[in-house]
Structures are given as structure tokens and as C-alpha cells.
Design an enzyme around this catalytic site. Structure first.
Site, PDB file in Angstrom:
ATOM      1  N   CYS A 117     -51.017   9.261  17.210  1.00 36.82           N
ATOM      2  CA  CYS A 117     -51.851  10.458  17.429  1.00 36.82           C
ATOM      3  C   CYS A 117     -51.616  11.529  16.369  1.00 36.82           C
ATOM      4  O   CYS A 117     -52.453  12.421  16.196  1.00 36.82           O
ATOM      5  CB  CYS A 117     -51.578  11.051  18.804  1.00 36.82           C
ATOM      6  SG  CYS A 117     -52.158   9.990  20.130  1.00 36.82           S
TER       7      CYS A 117
HETATM    8  N1  COA Z   1     -55.958   9.537  40.620  1.00 48.00           N
HETATM    9  C1  COA Z   1     -55.355  10.130  41.663  1.00 48.00           C
HETATM   10  N2  COA Z   1     -54.002  10.285  41.730  1.00 48.00           N
HETATM   11  C2  COA Z   1     -53.268   9.821  40.705  1.00 48.00           C
HETATM   12  C3  COA Z   1     -53.849   9.179  39.601  1.00 48.00           C
HETATM   13  C4  COA Z   1     -55.260   9.034  39.586  1.00 48.00           C
HETATM   14  N3  COA Z   1     -55.903   8.459  38.549  1.00 48.00           N
HETATM   15  N4  COA Z   1     -52.864   8.807  38.742  1.00 48.00           N
HETATM   16  C5  COA Z   1     -51.706   9.200  39.288  1.00 48.00           C
HETATM   17  N5  COA Z   1     -51.932   9.808  40.483  1.00 48.00           N
HETATM   18  C6  COA Z   1     -50.965  10.363  41.430  1.00 48.00           C
HETATM   19  C7  COA Z   1     -49.610   9.703  41.313  1.00 48.00           C
HETATM   20  O1  COA Z   1     -49.537   8.544  42.081  1.00 48.00           O
HETATM   21  C8  COA Z   1     -48.702  10.794  41.820  1.00 48.00           C
HETATM   22  O2  COA Z   1     -48.722  10.781  43.235  1.00 48.00           O
HETATM   23  P1  COA Z   1     -47.425  11.208  44.094  1.00 48.00           P
HETATM   24  O3  COA Z   1     -47.194  12.653  43.782  1.00 48.00           O
HETATM   25  O4  COA Z   1     -47.869  10.950  45.509  1.00 48.00           O
HETATM   26  O5  COA Z   1     -46.301  10.350  43.625  1.00 48.00           O
HETATM   27  C9  COA Z   1     -49.373  12.080  41.359  1.00 48.00           C
HETATM   28  O6  COA Z   1     -50.733  11.747  41.115  1.00 48.00           O
HETATM   29  C10 COA Z   1     -48.768  12.654  40.110  1.00 48.00           C
HETATM   30  O7  COA Z   1     -48.633  11.606  39.142  1.00 48.00           O
HETATM   31  P2  COA Z   1     -48.021  11.871  37.719  1.00 48.00           P
HETATM   32  O8  COA Z   1     -48.022  10.602  36.948  1.00 48.00           O
HETATM   33  O9  COA Z   1     -46.708  12.592  37.870  1.00 48.00           O
HETATM   34  O10 COA Z   1     -49.123  12.858  37.129  1.00 48.00           O
HETATM   35  P3  COA Z   1     -48.959  13.903  35.962  1.00 48.00           P
HETATM   36  O11 COA Z   1     -49.172  15.250  36.518  1.00 48.00           O
HETATM   37  O12 COA Z   1     -47.736  13.656  35.164  1.00 48.00           O
HETATM   38  O13 COA Z   1     -50.208  13.565  35.037  1.00 48.00           O
HETATM   39  C11 COA Z   1     -50.598  12.470  32.919  1.00 48.00           C
HETATM   40  C12 COA Z   1     -50.300  12.302  34.414  1.00 48.00           C
HETATM   41  C13 COA Z   1     -50.640  11.110  32.261  1.00 48.00           C
HETATM   42  C14 COA Z   1     -51.959  13.162  32.797  1.00 48.00           C
HETATM   43  C15 COA Z   1     -49.523  13.362  32.285  1.00 48.00           C
HETATM   44  O14 COA Z   1     -48.255  12.899  32.624  1.00 48.00           O
HETATM   45  C16 COA Z   1     -49.603  13.449  30.783  1.00 48.00           C
HETATM   46  O15 COA Z   1     -50.626  13.786  30.202  1.00 48.00           O
HETATM   47  N6  COA Z   1     -48.472  13.222  30.111  1.00 48.00           N
HETATM   48  C17 COA Z   1     -48.399  13.314  28.664  1.00 48.00           C
HETATM   49  C18 COA Z   1     -49.109  12.185  28.116  1.00 48.00           C
HETATM   50  C19 COA Z   1     -49.244  12.218  26.635  1.00 48.00           C
HETATM   51  O16 COA Z   1     -49.340  13.239  26.006  1.00 48.00           O
HETATM   52  N7  COA Z   1     -49.284  11.067  26.076  1.00 48.00           N
HETATM   53  C20 COA Z   1     -49.537  10.919  24.726  1.00 48.00           C
HETATM   54  C21 COA Z   1     -50.624   9.947  24.614  1.00 48.00           C
HETATM   55  S1  COA Z   1     -51.047   9.850  22.949  1.00 48.00           S
END
Ligand code: COA
Length: 398
Positions: free
Chosen positions: A181
Site C-alpha cells: 500500500c
Molecule cells: N459485519 C458485522 N460484524 C463484523 C464484521 C462484518 N463484516 N466483521 C467483523 N465483525 C464483528 C466481529 O466479529 C467482532 O464482533 P465481537 O465484538 O462480537 O467479537 C466485531 O465486529 C469487531 O471486530 P473487529 O475485527 O475487532 O473490528 P475492527 O473494529 O477492528 O474493524 C477492520 C475491522 C478490519 C476494519 C479494522 O481492524 C482495520 O481497518 N484495521 C486496519 C487494517 C489495515 O489498515 N490494513 C491494511 C490493509 S492494506
């Protein structure tokens, strides 16, 4: 040192696009189908023979209740509200919508093109390049070096850049590079140094990304994250610049630190291992929470060190064009850099429309939000991602 400017940018996107609701509706139909199959297998006593394995990331839905004697793990629904809240994404452009939303397929349908036709990345890149060249007010004949900087290339060789160079009729030289990225910022530094060494006067960098090709659309945690796009950037020795909105490059800094938290094991060796050819790790995988926690302080620290080294006070920053992976992450990074919550225009996001496009993200943010800055205003282009890798480019409007 010769002054070097970022003269202009351009971008292109594929024709198809998908809203969160469309993506979630199809994903949830897939979940229903898989859970129904699991239930049927369970009831007929074939649970052990079932080929449906829920991804590790998915947990039991209590609402479904016990589905038979063995504890099985039904898949969970995705939600458009969660996606918007957790990431800021509302919509993404993709090469093929129909294949992604087809619950029997769940990936883009993209056929290999014959060798005499332009590749998909070439097509995306030439459109973006024509846009950028027009805004830079120059012809392709003035470009000496065509650089592809992206997370993926659709074949091993010949280099994508040489095909794009040929399609645009550019003389000189071309090569591909990859810093995931952060690729565009690594590409800008490469262009800067090449110009400063006298090996090129004008560089055209393109960032063609087909992210939808390596997303697992069956994975609830990550099916919504990416979109496809390409950006193009014209970088020139200042004396050749003819654009209306040039920015002088005041400094560039790159940093990397190894991490497995964002990984895709697909590669040249993949076809050789028949047992693991299609395993889950051959697509995008991440520990999203860990990435979130580790990257925010690291990127902020790298940016602040770079500013200090260049003698620039954070208060002088009029705009942050950050990598576009997650809106909450960008807000937190901008808050650490500015020591206060940013206004929208101080750290604009384009995630709503484009999602995470990998390397084009910060360039699309720049493209959409730079013309209003005034002469001498300073901004920071900063991209980060797998590796980990981070690149900072400090820009001042001429
Ligand atoms: N729909 C509904 N719920 C979802 C879901 C979806 N698509 N995906 C995950 N959840 C739920 C999880 O099961 C979890 O439930 P729980 O609280 O009951 O355990 C909850 O939502 C939170 O999940 P989590 O994975 O902790 O979400 P988050 O707030 O961390 O958001 C990302 C997820 C991926 C958006 C976030 O972690 C992120 O952007 N991280 C950085 C990623 C990044 O920059 N990557 C680089 C790529 S180049």
C-alpha cells in the site's frame, strides 16, 4: 540539489461498482446457503464428511441455537452498518461485479487475455496516465521513465511498466516495484532520486491495483475492505514543469519493519504445491486489530521524526493526504500528528467512494483535495501498509 516537483496526478477506475448493501446482501445469502448445507449434513449424520469449513474468523451464532449433536460453527452475517462504522467505506469500484456477487462464485470473473491484447493493468494505467499528462500539460514524449509502483502485478514478466510504456509511446526506460500500500510514496522517492541524479527529467509513475483479485469475498472480516483503481503521478525537474498546481518535494522518507500481520502467500511457487494451491493464505489475510494498534503509533512517530529532521513544525501542515485503509485509523494518525482532531479538509478521506485501493489511496486523496491550497502551503503525503512499510513525502505548493 535540483528542485523536483509533483506536477499533476490522474486516476482511473473500472466501470463496475458495488455498494456495501449489495455486497452484504450477497454475502448473507452465501451464509444462509452454507449454514443450510451444514445443517443438512449434520442432520443426515454426514457432518464429518462435510466439505464446508467455516473460516476461523467466524464464531458461533447463538441465535441459531444447537444444530444437532455435534457443536458446529455456523457462519455469521455481515452488516453494512458495521462496515461503514468500522472502516468508513460505503462503496467500491471493481473489475467484475457479477462474479463477486454470485454466491456460487464469490470472486471476479476475469479471463486471461491473449498476449496481443493490452493487460487489465495496462488498460487502467493508460487511462490514469493520459489524465495526469493532460493535467501536467505535457506530452508522453516528454517522459523519460515510466514506473509501475503497486502491490500486485498480473504476470511475472515482461514487466507491466514496459507494456504500459509501449502503450503510451514513451521512450527511455521502465520498471516495476512493490512496497504494497505504500508503493506510491516509495515510487515518488525513486522518481525524485532518479531526477536528482540526472537520469530522467520527467517521470510518470502509475499505481494500477486489481485488489478484488486477491480478496476473499467469503471472509466476513475482510470482504468489504478493497476496491480497484489506478493512479498516475507526474514528477519532474522543476524547470520542465508546466502544470497549474505544482508542489515542490521538500523531503521524502521511507521506513520498513517486518510483520506477518498483512500477508498473501500467493506467488511463483503456488502452482507447484498441489495440496496447498487454493488454501486460504493465497489471498489477502490480516490481523486487522493488530495492524490498527501497531501501525498508528509507528506511522505517527516516523512522520514526526521526518518533520523534525526537515525543520518543519507540525503546525505548518495544512493537509495530510494519508493512505486510505480505514477512516478511524486516519483520524487517529492525524490527531497524533496535529495534536488535535483534524477537520475534514486537514486529512480528507475518500474511503466512502473508493474503499481501500492499496497504493492509489493517498494519491486519490491528493488528487481530489490539493487545488485549493495556496502558494507556500505545506502538506504531507503518507502511505503505509504491508511489510510493514511507510513512506512520507513533504510537499509545498509553488
Ligand atoms: N459485519 C458485522 N460484524 C463484523 C464484521 C462484518 N463484516 N466483521 C467483523 N465483525 C464483528 C466481529 O466479529 C467482532 O464482533 P465481537 O465484538 O462480537 O467479537 C466485531 O465486529 C469487531 O471486530 P473487529 O475485527 O475487532 O473490528 P475492527 O473494529 O477492528 O474493524 C477492520 C475491522 C478490519 C476494519 C479494522 O481492524 C482495520 O481497518 N484495521 C486496519 C487494517 C489495515 O489498515 N490494513 C491494511 C490493509 S492494506
Amino acid at each position: 540539489m535540483k528542485p523536483v516537483v509533483l506536477s499533476a496526478t490522474g486516476y482511473s477506475v473500472p466501470d463496475h461498482s458495488i455498494t456495501n448493501q449489495e455486497l452484504v446482501t450477497s454475502f448473507n445469502q452465501y451464509v444462509d446457503l452454507q449454514n443450510q448445507k451444514m445443517r443438512t449434513n449434520q442432520l443426515s449424520g454426514n457432518a464429518e464428511n462435510t466439505t464446508i469449513q467455516p473460516p476461523e474468523s467466524q464464531k458461533t451464532i447463538k441465535a441459531l441455537g444447537p444444530i444437532g449433536p455435534e457443536p458446529i460453527q455456523p457462519l455469521l452475517y455481515s452488516s453494512a452498518e458495521f462496515i461503514k462504522k468500522a472502516s468508513g467505506i460505503e462503496h467500491r469500484y471493481v473489475i467484475d461485479k457479477e462474479g463477486i456477487l454470485d454466491i456460487q462464485h464469490m470472486r471476479p470473473r476475469i479471463q486471461q487475455r491473449p498476449d496481443h491484447l493490452p493487460s487489465i493493468q495496462c488498460e487502467l494505467a493508460t487511462k490514469a496516465a493520459i489524465d495526469a499528462l493532460a493535467r501536467a500539460n505535457i506530452s508522453h514524449k516528454e517522459v523519460d521513465f515510466l514506473l509501475v509502483a503497486s502491490s500486485v502485478t498480473e504476470r511475472s514478466y515482461p514487466a507491466m511498466s514496459i507494456e504500459i510504456q509501449h502503450a503510451l509511446g514513451i521512450e527511455g526506460f521502465a520498471f516495476d516495484m512493490n512496497a504494497a500500500c505504500a508503493s506510491a510514496t516509495f515510487g515518488i522517492q525513486t522518481a525524485l532520486h532518479t531526477i536528482q541524479q540526472g537520469n530522467a527529467r520527467t517521470v510518470l509513475m502509475v499505481n494500477p491495483e486489481i485488489c478484488s483479485a486477491h480478496v476473499n469475498f467469503k471472509d466476513r472480516d475482510s470482504h468489504f475492505i478493497f476496491g480497484d483503481a489506478c493512479t498516475a503521478v507526474v514528477i519532474q525537474a522543476e524547470e520542465y514543469c508546466k502544470s497549474q498546481h505544482p508542489f515542490r518535494i521538500l523531503g521524502s522518507q521511507l521506513q520498513t519493519q517486518f510483520s506477518n500481520n498483512i500477508r498473501n502467500n500467493f506467488g511463483i511457487l503456488t502452482p507447484l504445491d498441489s495440496a496447498n494451491r487454493d488454501s486460504r493464505d493465497k489471498q489477502f489475510m490480516q490481523q486487522g486489530r493488530k495492524v490498527f494498534k501497531e501501525v498508528i503509533p509507528w506511522v505517527s512517530e516516523v512522520v514526526l521524526n521526518h518533520l523534525e529532521k526537515k525543520g518543519i513544525d507540525r503546525k505548518q501542515l495544512k493537509r495530510l493526504w494519508l493512505h486510505q485503509a480505514n477512516a478511524n485509523m486516519n483520524r487517529l494518525i492525524a490527531t497524533k500528528i496535529l495534536e488535535r482532531e483534524p477537520e475534514f479538509l486537514e486529512a480528507p478521506t475518500i474511503l466512502e467512494e473508493f474503499a481501500n485501493t492499496s497504493s492509489p489511496g493517498s494519491i486519490i486523496a491528493f488528487h481530489k483535495y490539493h487545488e485549493d491550497l495556496r502558494s507556500k502551503d505545506i502538506g504531507l503525503l503518507c502511505a503505509f501498509g504491508a511489510g510493514y512499510s511507510v513512506g512520507n513525502i513533504i510537499l509545498q505548493k509553488l
